[in-house]
Write an enzyme that holds these catalytic residues in place. Structure first.
Site, PDB file in Angstrom:
ATOM      1  N   GLU A  92       0.809  -1.205   0.000  1.00 41.28           N
ATOM      2  CA  GLU A  92       0.000   0.000   0.000  1.00 41.28           C
ATOM      3  C   GLU A  92       0.846   1.261   0.000  1.00 41.28           C
ATOM      4  O   GLU A  92       1.999   1.267   0.422  1.00 41.28           O
ATOM      5  CB  GLU A  92      -0.950  -0.019   1.191  1.00 41.28           C
ATOM      6  CG  GLU A  92      -0.247  -0.309   2.488  1.00 41.28           C
ATOM      7  CD  GLU A  92      -1.218  -0.733   3.598  1.00 41.28           C
ATOM      8  OE1 GLU A  92      -2.017  -1.664   3.374  1.00 41.28           O
ATOM      9  OE2 GLU A  92      -1.150  -0.137   4.664  1.00 41.28           O
ATOM     10  N   CYS A 124       7.077  -5.585  15.442  1.00 39.54           N
ATOM     11  CA  CYS A 124       6.720  -4.684  16.537  1.00 39.54           C
ATOM     12  C   CYS A 124       5.303  -5.053  16.992  1.00 39.54           C
ATOM     13  O   CYS A 124       4.435  -5.307  16.171  1.00 39.54           O
ATOM     14  CB  CYS A 124       6.793  -3.232  16.075  1.00 39.54           C
ATOM     15  SG  CYS A 124       8.435  -2.795  15.502  1.00 39.54           S
ATOM     16  N   CYS A 127       2.041  -3.247  15.562  1.00 38.22           N
ATOM     17  CA  CYS A 127       2.005  -2.881  14.143  1.00 38.22           C
ATOM     18  C   CYS A 127       1.332  -3.942  13.281  1.00 38.22           C
ATOM     19  O   CYS A 127       1.643  -5.128  13.379  1.00 38.22           O
ATOM     20  CB  CYS A 127       3.429  -2.644  13.659  1.00 38.22           C
ATOM     21  SG  CYS A 127       3.538  -2.299  11.897  1.00 38.22           S
ATOM     22  N   GLY A 188       6.876  -2.334   5.922  1.00 36.37           N
ATOM     23  CA  GLY A 188       8.241  -2.844   5.832  1.00 36.37           C
ATOM     24  C   GLY A 188       9.273  -1.986   6.535  1.00 36.37           C
ATOM     25  O   GLY A 188       9.006  -0.849   6.921  1.00 36.37           O
ATOM     26  N   GLU A 189      10.444  -2.566   6.725  1.00 39.42           N
ATOM     27  CA  GLU A 189      11.564  -1.842   7.343  1.00 39.42           C
ATOM     28  C   GLU A 189      12.519  -1.427   6.210  1.00 39.42           C
ATOM     29  O   GLU A 189      13.220  -2.272   5.652  1.00 39.42           O
ATOM     30  CB  GLU A 189      12.261  -2.756   8.372  1.00 39.42           C
ATOM     31  CG  GLU A 189      13.598  -2.264   8.889  1.00 39.42           C
ATOM     32  CD  GLU A 189      13.617  -0.794   9.326  1.00 39.42           C
ATOM     33  OE1 GLU A 189      12.772  -0.395  10.142  1.00 39.42           O
ATOM     34  OE2 GLU A 189      14.488  -0.050   8.844  1.00 39.42           O
ATOM     35  N   SER A 243      11.957   5.325  14.794  1.00 41.37           N
ATOM     36  CA  SER A 243      10.787   4.911  15.577  1.00 41.37           C
ATOM     37  C   SER A 243      11.269   4.482  16.942  1.00 41.37           C
ATOM     38  O   SER A 243      11.822   3.406  17.111  1.00 41.37           O
ATOM     39  CB  SER A 243      10.072   3.756  14.879  1.00 41.37           C
ATOM     40  OG  SER A 243       9.586   4.182  13.638  1.00 41.37           O
ATOM     41  N   LEU A 244      11.050   5.343  17.923  1.00 42.37           N
ATOM     42  CA  LEU A 244      11.597   5.071  19.259  1.00 42.37           C
ATOM     43  C   LEU A 244      10.556   4.354  20.125  1.00 42.37           C
ATOM     44  O   LEU A 244      10.769   3.232  20.573  1.00 42.37           O
ATOM     45  CB  LEU A 244      12.024   6.396  19.905  1.00 42.37           C
ATOM     46  CG  LEU A 244      13.039   6.271  21.029  1.00 42.37           C
ATOM     47  CD1 LEU A 244      14.366   5.750  20.507  1.00 42.37           C
ATOM     48  CD2 LEU A 244      13.239   7.611  21.722  1.00 42.37           C
ATOM     49  N   HIS A 245       9.457   5.021  20.368  1.00 38.77           N
ATOM     50  CA  HIS A 245       8.289   4.453  21.075  1.00 38.77           C
ATOM     51  C   HIS A 245       8.532   4.027  22.515  1.00 38.77           C
ATOM     52  O   HIS A 245       7.614   3.571  23.195  1.00 38.77           O
ATOM     53  CB  HIS A 245       7.665   3.292  20.292  1.00 38.77           C
ATOM     54  CG  HIS A 245       7.445   3.576  18.833  1.00 38.77           C
ATOM     55  ND1 HIS A 245       7.170   4.830  18.341  1.00 38.77           N
ATOM     56  CD2 HIS A 245       7.463   2.764  17.741  1.00 38.77           C
ATOM     57  CE1 HIS A 245       7.030   4.769  17.034  1.00 38.77           C
ATOM     58  NE2 HIS A 245       7.202   3.530  16.643  1.00 38.77           N
ATOM     59  N   ASN A 319      -2.847   4.295  16.544  1.00 41.81           N
ATOM     60  CA  ASN A 319      -3.962   3.961  15.668  1.00 41.81           C
ATOM     61  C   ASN A 319      -4.352   2.514  15.958  1.00 41.81           C
ATOM     62  O   ASN A 319      -3.521   1.634  15.740  1.00 41.81           O
ATOM     63  CB  ASN A 319      -3.425   4.052  14.225  1.00 41.81           C
ATOM     64  CG  ASN A 319      -4.383   4.707  13.279  1.00 41.81           C
ATOM     65  OD1 ASN A 319      -5.567   4.836  13.564  1.00 41.81           O
ATOM     66  ND2 ASN A 319      -3.863   5.112  12.149  1.00 41.81           N
ATOM     67  N   CYS A 362       0.588   1.959   8.921  1.00 44.05           N
ATOM     68  CA  CYS A 362       1.188   1.050   7.960  1.00 44.05           C
ATOM     69  C   CYS A 362       0.619  -0.365   8.054  1.00 44.05           C
ATOM     70  O   CYS A 362       0.446  -0.911   9.125  1.00 44.05           O
ATOM     71  CB  CYS A 362       2.702   1.056   8.089  1.00 44.05           C
ATOM     72  SG  CYS A 362       3.335   0.400   9.627  1.00 44.05           S
TER      73      CYS A 362
HETATM   74  N1  SAH Z   1       9.569   0.042   9.616  1.00 47.12           N
HETATM   75  C1  SAH Z   1       9.782   1.443   9.692  1.00 47.12           C
HETATM   76  C2  SAH Z   1       8.891   2.238   8.756  1.00 47.12           C
HETATM   77  C3  SAH Z   1       7.466   1.782   8.621  1.00 47.12           C
HETATM   78  S1  SAH Z   1       6.468   1.988  10.041  1.00 47.12           S
HETATM   79  C4  SAH Z   1       9.623   1.928  11.114  1.00 47.12           C
HETATM   80  O1  SAH Z   1       9.219   1.149  11.958  1.00 47.12           O
HETATM   81  O2  SAH Z   1       9.970   3.074  11.367  1.00 47.12           O
HETATM   82  C5  SAH Z   1       6.172   3.731  10.027  1.00 47.12           C
HETATM   83  C6  SAH Z   1       5.747   4.292  11.358  1.00 47.12           C
HETATM   84  O3  SAH Z   1       4.402   3.880  11.677  1.00 47.12           O
HETATM   85  C7  SAH Z   1       6.625   3.823  12.495  1.00 47.12           C
HETATM   86  O4  SAH Z   1       6.988   4.895  13.332  1.00 47.12           O
HETATM   87  C8  SAH Z   1       5.696   2.855  13.194  1.00 47.12           C
HETATM   88  O5  SAH Z   1       6.083   2.659  14.512  1.00 47.12           O
HETATM   89  C9  SAH Z   1       4.361   3.518  13.033  1.00 47.12           C
HETATM   90  N2  SAH Z   1       3.209   2.668  13.319  1.00 47.12           N
HETATM   91  C10 SAH Z   1       3.075   1.348  13.118  1.00 47.12           C
HETATM   92  N3  SAH Z   1       1.877   0.919  13.522  1.00 47.12           N
HETATM   93  C11 SAH Z   1       1.225   2.007  14.000  1.00 47.12           C
HETATM   94  C12 SAH Z   1      -0.060   2.217  14.570  1.00 47.12           C
HETATM   95  N4  SAH Z   1      -0.908   1.223  14.704  1.00 47.12           N
HETATM   96  N5  SAH Z   1      -0.386   3.470  14.971  1.00 47.12           N
HETATM   97  C13 SAH Z   1       0.479   4.499  14.801  1.00 47.12           C
HETATM   98  N6  SAH Z   1       1.687   4.352  14.263  1.00 47.12           N
HETATM   99  C14 SAH Z   1       2.069   3.126  13.866  1.00 47.12           C
HETATM  100 FE1  SF4 Z   2       7.996  -2.458  13.281  1.00 46.63          FE
HETATM  101 FE2  SF4 Z   2       8.105  -0.707  11.251  1.00 46.63          FE
HETATM  102 FE3  SF4 Z   2       8.083  -3.360  10.791  1.00 46.63          FE
HETATM  103 FE4  SF4 Z   2       5.880  -2.187  11.694  1.00 46.63          FE
HETATM  104  S1  SF4 Z   2       6.854  -1.815   9.725  1.00 46.63           S
HETATM  105  S2  SF4 Z   2       6.773  -4.146  12.415  1.00 46.63           S
HETATM  106  S3  SF4 Z   2       6.733  -0.595  13.013  1.00 46.63           S
HETATM  107  S4  SF4 Z   2       9.674  -2.224  11.848  1.00 46.63           S
END
Ligand code: SAH
Ligand code: SF4
Length: 377
Positions: A92, A124, A127, A188-189, A243-245, A319, A362
């Site tokens: 997407e 994660c 996600c 994806g990463e 992406s720290l979180h 989200n 995502c």
């Molecule tokens: N893999 C990479 C890029 C894709 S994810 C990464 O993790 O940075 C892009 C962003 O969306 C990341 O910051 C991720 O933590 C965040 N994300 C994933 N699921 C989410 C959700 N349900 N609500 C809000 N942000 C989310």
């Molecule tokens: Fe984690 Fe980013 Fe992969 Fe989602 S897309 S599992 S936030 S690394």
């Protein structure tokens, strides 16, 4: 083996190929013009090329457009595209207007969020992309084509107007560009698909290609420390978001398994190296999840990290993902977290999530489509 897609080549690579065929040097610019300015999806459309050249290009290269499975538009005019790749896999892209517009209004500045893998291996806990695991990396042209395909659809004015009807794209298109910012934050990463990502970004950044300024491109990573260091050494001046979180290893490891491989000390050192080398501000992404990482005790370590890295903090209300128990905190909790961070003199923003009503985070649209069997071939 399938021939490579022509949009996986840089200008110099295409020039070398055409030179080897004995073609005049102007030929390369003709081809690039068809690919990136007119964004054609068929060799026959390249009408100023001799038929012999078109045939040879067609034998040597693929020119595979993304197939639209469906498109969703949110009330704030965010547009979500679900694409089917040649092997049937789904990815997407999300088109986000710079200024929220009322439904029906058009906005001329847009950010496109693109995917770099089918699924994600990093798992994660919060996600949707990680839920079904990793299927494969995207090829260079599959990354580049997300931009071209959305431009094609956007030039078909219904897309920007927020009309959810699915019309046929035009085969040639020289309309004005819609996308001025690119965020590599889809499924994806990105740094786990490093070589294809970098080649795609070079093509999207080049004046002969996508023409998107490097400073308008942001790569988001879950924190692959060695690849952050590698990116620091690239001439391409893209922006980096991490992406720290979680601001302590205990909280972050609970959310992101990658933290066990690259704990905060290692990640921070790589970010510092990046910041030193590039001299530009990093963004720390911090999703606020109720009861998990939204406690005020996270604010001090987060503030310390941000100051050490000269980073700004982007707070994002979580989200919700179907099937996952996590929830976004109450608005008062979000505001209190932001205020506490600002008291530490950290530059921070609290993002109003765009496209919440269309599963814009995502991987969510793909997940739902697969679960509901909507993607039947
Ligand atoms: N893999 C990479 C890029 C894709 S994810 C990464 O993790 O940075 C892009 C962003 O969306 C990341 O910051 C991720 O933590 C965040 N994300 C994933 N699921 C989410 C959700 N349900 N609500 C809000 N942000 C989310
Ligand atoms: Fe984690 Fe980013 Fe992969 Fe989602 S897309 S599992 S936030 S690394």
């Amino acid at each position: 083996m399938a021939p490579p897609d022509i949009r996986s080549l840089r200008r110099d690579e295409l020039a070398a190929e055409l030179q080897a065929w004995g073609e005049p040097t102007y030929r390369v610019d003709q081809v690039l013009d068809w690919l990136y300015r007119r964004r054609v999806t068929a060799w026959e459309a390249m009408t100023n090329l001799p038929r012999t050249v078109r045939d040879r290009l067609g034998r040597q290269f693929a020119l595979q457009p993304l197939a639209l499975v469906h498109k969703q538009g949110a009330r704030d005019a965010t547009q979500k595209f679900l694409w089917r790749l040649a092997d049937g896999a789904l990815i997407e892209s999300v088109l986000i207007p710079a200024n929220p517009t009322l439904f029906g209004d058009s906005s001329d500045r847009h950010t496109l969020c693109v995917s770099t893998q089918v699924g994600c291996a990093y798992g994660c806990r919060f996600c949707a992309s990680g839920l079904a695991g990793w299927k494969r990396d995207l090829g260079v042209a599959e990354i580049v084509e997300q931009v071209l395909a959305v431009e094609r659809w956007a030039s078909n004015a219904s897309v920007v107007r927020g009309d959810s009807s699915v019309a046929e794209p035009r085969t040639t298109d020289t309309g004005p560009r819609t996308i001025d910012n690119l965020v590599i934050m889809g499924m994806g990463e990105p740094l786990a698909n490093y070589d294809s990502l970098l080649q795609a970004l070079r093509i999207l950044n080049a004046p002969w290609g996508g023409g998107i300024g490097a400073r308008k491109i942001t790569v988001s990573t879950s924190g692959l420390a060695p690849q952050i260091r590698r990116l620091a050494g690239e001439p391409l001046q893209v922006r980096l978001a991490v992406s720290l979180h979680g601001a302590t290893d205990a909280v972050r490891a609970r959310l992101m398994p990658v933290n066990r491989k690259y704990p905060l000390a290692e990640l921070t050192a790589a970010c510092e190296a990046y910041q030193r080398q590039k001299g530009r501000m990093i963004t720390l992404e911090y999703i606020l999840i109720a009861g998990i990482n939204d406690g005020l005790e996270q604010v001090r370590p987060l503030g310390q990290l941000a100051r050490r890295l000269h980073a700004k903090v982007n707070l994002i209300p979580y989200n919700t993902v179907e099937g996952l128990a996590w929830e976004r905190p109450a608005e008062a909790t979000q505001a209190a977290f932001l205020a506490a961070l600002e008291r530490l003199n950290v530059t921070a923003t609290l993002r109003r999530e765009k496209g919440h009503d269309i599963d814009a985070a995502c991987g969510q649209l793909r997940l739902r489509t697969e679960r509901e069997g909507l993607a039947g071939r």
